[in-house]
Scaffold this active site. Sequence first.
Site, mmCIF file in Angstrom:
data_model
loop_
_atom_site.group_PDB
_atom_site.id
_atom_site.type_symbol
_atom_site.label_atom_id
_atom_site.label_comp_id
_atom_site.label_asym_id
_atom_site.label_seq_id
_atom_site.Cartn_x
_atom_site.Cartn_y
_atom_site.Cartn_z
ATOM 1 N N ARG A 1 44.897 100.521 57.363
ATOM 2 C CA ARG A 1 45.990 99.417 57.938
ATOM 3 C C ARG A 1 47.302 100.072 57.244
ATOM 4 O O ARG A 1 48.255 99.366 57.448
ATOM 5 C CB ARG A 1 45.579 98.270 57.525
ATOM 6 C CG ARG A 1 44.514 97.910 58.292
ATOM 7 C CD ARG A 1 44.021 96.272 58.057
ATOM 8 N NE ARG A 1 45.098 95.294 57.573
ATOM 9 C CZ ARG A 1 45.912 94.906 58.614
ATOM 10 N NH1 ARG A 1 45.930 95.141 59.826
ATOM 11 N NH2 ARG A 1 46.963 94.075 58.179
ATOM 12 N N HIS B 1 41.537 89.251 52.078
ATOM 13 C CA HIS B 1 42.812 89.275 50.990
ATOM 14 C C HIS B 1 42.186 89.670 49.731
ATOM 15 O O HIS B 1 42.960 88.885 48.702
ATOM 16 C CB HIS B 1 43.514 88.002 51.237
ATOM 17 C CG HIS B 1 44.970 88.315 51.568
ATOM 18 N ND1 HIS B 1 46.112 87.652 50.767
ATOM 19 C CD2 HIS B 1 45.445 88.774 52.636
ATOM 20 C CE1 HIS B 1 47.117 88.133 51.654
ATOM 21 N NE2 HIS B 1 47.081 88.782 52.429
ATOM 22 N N GLU C 1 38.453 92.668 57.041
ATOM 23 C CA GLU C 1 39.688 93.245 56.279
ATOM 24 C C GLU C 1 39.796 92.839 54.699
ATOM 25 O O GLU C 1 39.606 91.737 54.421
ATOM 26 C CB GLU C 1 41.048 92.753 56.878
ATOM 27 C CG GLU C 1 42.064 93.180 56.478
ATOM 28 C CD GLU C 1 43.537 92.651 56.906
ATOM 29 O OE1 GLU C 1 43.311 92.261 58.305
ATOM 30 O OE2 GLU C 1 44.541 92.614 56.670
ATOM 31 N N TRP D 1 45.632 87.351 45.565
ATOM 32 C CA TRP D 1 46.374 86.711 46.890
ATOM 33 C C TRP D 1 46.273 87.486 48.008
ATOM 34 O O TRP D 1 45.669 87.900 48.709
ATOM 35 C CB TRP D 1 47.680 86.032 46.692
ATOM 36 C CG TRP D 1 47.965 85.112 47.837
ATOM 37 C CD1 TRP D 1 47.524 84.067 48.278
ATOM 38 C CD2 TRP D 1 48.881 85.596 48.944
ATOM 39 N NE1 TRP D 1 48.002 83.699 49.342
ATOM 40 C CE2 TRP D 1 48.609 84.679 49.873
ATOM 41 C CE3 TRP D 1 49.386 86.949 49.367
ATOM 42 C CZ2 TRP D 1 49.356 84.674 51.046
ATOM 43 C CZ3 TRP D 1 50.092 87.023 50.425
ATOM 44 C CH2 TRP D 1 50.084 85.804 51.485
ATOM 45 N N TYR E 1 44.886 80.662 53.039
ATOM 46 C CA TYR E 1 45.797 81.570 52.673
ATOM 47 C C TYR E 1 46.907 82.135 53.641
ATOM 48 O O TYR E 1 46.764 82.346 54.729
ATOM 49 C CB TYR E 1 45.115 82.943 52.224
ATOM 50 C CG TYR E 1 45.067 84.247 53.033
ATOM 51 C CD1 TYR E 1 46.361 85.014 52.963
ATOM 52 C CD2 TYR E 1 43.990 84.568 53.979
ATOM 53 C CE1 TYR E 1 46.072 86.122 53.915
ATOM 54 C CE2 TYR E 1 44.068 85.725 54.684
ATOM 55 C CZ TYR E 1 45.144 86.315 54.557
ATOM 56 O OH TYR E 1 45.465 87.441 55.471
ATOM 57 N N ARG F 1 42.529 87.194 64.920
ATOM 58 C CA ARG F 1 41.979 87.308 63.622
ATOM 59 C C ARG F 1 41.957 85.435 63.250
ATOM 60 O O ARG F 1 42.883 84.974 63.445
ATOM 61 C CB ARG F 1 42.987 87.401 62.522
ATOM 62 C CG ARG F 1 42.291 87.788 61.136
ATOM 63 C CD ARG F 1 43.481 88.099 60.377
ATOM 64 N NE ARG F 1 44.494 86.923 59.824
ATOM 65 C CZ ARG F 1 45.191 86.671 59.016
ATOM 66 N NH1 ARG F 1 45.681 87.833 58.345
ATOM 67 N NH2 ARG F 1 46.080 85.587 58.825
ATOM 68 N N ASP G 1 40.063 88.308 57.556
ATOM 69 C CA ASP G 1 40.819 88.774 56.449
ATOM 70 C C ASP G 1 40.512 88.226 55.174
ATOM 71 O O ASP G 1 40.567 86.853 55.083
ATOM 72 C CB ASP G 1 42.292 88.952 56.584
ATOM 73 C CG ASP G 1 43.051 89.514 55.865
ATOM 74 O OD1 ASP G 1 42.642 89.999 54.622
ATOM 75 O OD2 ASP G 1 44.418 89.568 56.098
ATOM 76 N N GLU H 1 46.807 97.492 54.004
ATOM 77 C CA GLU H 1 48.113 97.164 53.995
ATOM 78 C C GLU H 1 48.992 97.333 52.849
ATOM 79 O O GLU H 1 49.955 97.403 52.864
ATOM 80 C CB GLU H 1 48.088 95.617 54.495
ATOM 81 C CG GLU H 1 47.627 94.598 53.889
ATOM 82 C CD GLU H 1 47.558 93.366 54.223
ATOM 83 O OE1 GLU H 1 47.184 93.297 55.289
ATOM 84 O OE2 GLU H 1 48.013 92.283 53.447
ATOM 85 N N GLU I 1 48.272 94.876 64.694
ATOM 86 C CA GLU I 1 48.276 93.711 64.404
ATOM 87 C C GLU I 1 49.831 93.225 65.013
ATOM 88 O O GLU I 1 50.714 93.933 64.979
ATOM 89 C CB GLU I 1 48.108 93.302 62.715
ATOM 90 C CG GLU I 1 48.427 91.903 62.350
ATOM 91 C CD GLU I 1 48.327 91.759 60.880
ATOM 92 O OE1 GLU I 1 48.568 92.635 60.021
ATOM 93 O OE2 GLU I 1 48.051 90.532 60.377
HETATM 94 C C1 CS2 Z 1 48.260 89.822 55.879
HETATM 95 C C2 CS2 Z 1 49.456 89.528 55.746
HETATM 96 O O1 CS2 Z 1 48.783 90.283 57.937
HETATM 97 C C3 CS2 Z 1 47.752 90.549 57.107
HETATM 98 O O2 CS2 Z 1 46.827 90.891 57.249
HETATM 99 O O3 CS2 Z 1 47.307 90.244 54.881
HETATM 100 O O4 CS2 Z 1 49.896 88.305 55.810
HETATM 101 C C4 CS2 Z 1 50.028 89.861 54.384
HETATM 102 O O5 CS2 Z 1 49.727 88.988 53.253
HETATM 103 C C5 CS2 Z 1 51.667 89.700 54.294
HETATM 104 O O6 CS2 Z 1 52.076 90.523 55.461
HETATM 105 C C6 CS2 Z 1 52.228 90.323 53.033
HETATM 106 O O7 CS2 Z 1 53.489 90.489 53.134
HETATM 107 MG MG MG Z 2 45.899 91.465 55.613
#
Ligand code: CS2
Ligand code: MG
Length: 403
Positions: free
Chosen positions: A284, A213, A237, A403, A161, A149, A211, A263, A340
């Site tokens: 995810r 976010h 993502e 975020w 980020y 990634r 990603d 996630e 991941e």
């Molecule tokens: C992220 C993470 O791994 C990812 O894809 O989006 O860094 C996520 O922000 C953190 O695990 C949140 O705790």
């Molecule tokens: Mg993520």
Amino acid sequence: MADRITAARVIVTSPGQNYVTLKLETASGLSGIGDATLNGRELAVASYLEDHIVPMLIGRDPARIEDTWQYLYKGAYWRRGPVTMTAIAAVDVALWDIKAKAAGMPLYQLLGGASREHMLCYTHADGTDIAHALEAVETKRQRGFRAIRVQAGVPGLKRIYGVHAPGESHDAPQDAPSEGDWDTPAYLRLAPQLFAAVRDRFGPELTVLHDAHHRLSPNEAAQLGRSLEPYGLFWLEDSVPAEDQAAWRRLRQMTTTPLAVGEVFNSIWDAQTLITERLIDYIRSTIVHAGGITHVRRIADLAALHNVRTGFHGAADISPVTMGAALHFGRWVPNFGIQEYAAHPAQASEVFTWDWSFADGYLHSGEAPGHGVTIDETAAARYPYKRRYLDVNRLKDGTMWDW
Ligand code: CS2
Ligand code: MG
């Protein structure tokens, strides 16, 4: 005679990252552990377990995993939500660990046996600018990763980020979140340049992911997806907010870049529309935040019916315990996509031992009975909890953003 749970302890520790772990012990001398870590809100889950769930567990038959799951889910009346579902997941994974140990089998055997020998994984390469991102990709390639990634700092913004500024501590206690800034047009200009540079340097075969976010509108995400189409991403993502299902419907019509989300989901109901309408390619939701193996198995089965594959969350806040459980799950699940894997802080290996391993771009579950992860409570006590928050993000005019 049925076995029974005799002890349940919540262990909060911070070996470079806060982790919450539930340990269950049984009358027959078995024990099992489950992860209960909810990044930035850890103590809420610890309290949910200690104050509300542990008293109900003592005396229960550990073999009754399904009944315990339903008891905690339906019995709470207040269904779903990240705190509840993370707490249920911790109990569920500890019970699967115990059941597999009682059977003398690695956990994947109880789920239906191996569908594959090892799981493709992706890791992170982050750079403050494109040149540094390419160096990070090279470093990860040299460590054997086949899927990466890639994220790069956007010109004019303070940070990439999730990546802390140089000199900023990753695990000092905090009384408030760090603040980042955000500029969508600048980001939309950078992203295709980043992946053009990645393909230019590393060629077409490297598996690459990205990603966003949850920061974009459907139209912005469509522009991004289209601009990345020439670079053949494995997935894009979290481009639009995960809970805005209509946004995914629009986005799906506008780009062929494969889409991943989930996630932040904690139940099958969060993903139902996205899966059944085939609005995503990868789901995810992972074991720790979505009710454990018992519930994620239902999500994965629904996904399989609709040609959606798994791509479980595996950032550093996903503890070694969840990684172990996820790899046994991945060993079995027919519609596995990718896992991941962002390495845990070095001190985590003083607190946890694990049987899973990484080699040549793939993760291996290990063959130990259970999920193969243990916790050393004495070592855990050496790393007391530190209050930490996930970052927050603002637009340049100060508006709070995703975020
Ligand atoms: C992220 C993470 O791994 C990812 O894809 O989006 O860094 C996520 O922000 C953190 O695990 C949140 O705790
Ligand atoms: Mg993520």
